[in-house]
Design a protein around this motif. Structure first.
Motif, PDB file in Angstrom:
ATOM      1  N   PRO A 160       0.788  -1.231   0.000  1.00  0.00           N
ATOM      2  CA  PRO A 160       0.000   0.000   0.000  1.00  0.00           C
ATOM      3  C   PRO A 160       0.826   1.291   0.000  1.00  0.00           C
ATOM      4  CG  PRO A 160       0.052  -0.915   2.206  1.00  0.00           C
ATOM      5  CD  PRO A 160       0.765  -1.906   1.293  1.00  0.00           C
ATOM      6  N   ALA A 161       2.147   1.174   0.057  1.00  0.00           N
ATOM      7  CA  ALA A 161       2.984   2.386   0.075  1.00  0.00           C
ATOM      8  C   ALA A 161       2.741   3.223  -1.174  1.00  0.00           C
ATOM      9  CB  ALA A 161       4.459   2.007   0.183  1.00  0.00           C
ATOM     10  N   ASP A 213       5.188  -4.236  -4.804  1.00  0.00           N
ATOM     11  CA  ASP A 213       4.158  -5.276  -4.831  1.00  0.00           C
ATOM     12  C   ASP A 213       4.787  -6.665  -4.943  1.00  0.00           C
ATOM     13  OD1 ASP A 213       2.157  -3.342  -4.713  1.00  0.00           O
ATOM     14  OD2 ASP A 213       1.879  -3.298  -6.887  1.00  0.00           O
ATOM     15  N   ALA A 214       5.769  -6.816  -5.810  1.00  0.00           N
ATOM     16  CA  ALA A 214       6.406  -8.127  -6.003  1.00  0.00           C
ATOM     17  C   ALA A 214       7.089  -8.597  -4.718  1.00  0.00           C
ATOM     18  CB  ALA A 214       7.409  -8.070  -7.154  1.00  0.00           C
TER      19      ALA A 214
END
Length: 77
Positions: free
Chosen positions: A49-50, A57-58
């Protein structure tokens, strides 16, 4: 800004939470096979969520996959 005591407590909470989550995953998988497959199939929807340069994400998905793999391994030992 986090001080040393806050950082230690955050780390300890993360370790405890991860341990308990692993145990819940192992228990539920043993009682109701398919949980780990269900979780693994959900990883495409998992993201970081940053909103800054630390967004990865990975990286989040890799950690989740390692947790699932670890729970599978523990379940077979």
């Amino acid at each position: 800004m986090m001080n040393d005591a806050d950082a230690v407590q955050t780390r300890q909470r993360e370790i405890a939470t991860e341990h308990l989550l692993f145990k819940v995953m192992e228990y539920v998988e043993a009682q109701h096979p398919g949980l780990l497959d269900f979780l693994e199939n959900s990883l495409d929807h998992l993201g970081d969520p940053a909103s800054d340069a630390t967004k990865n994400d990975a990286g989040v998905r890799t950690i989740a996959q390692k947790m699932i793999d670890g729970a599978r391994k523990q379940g077979t030992d």
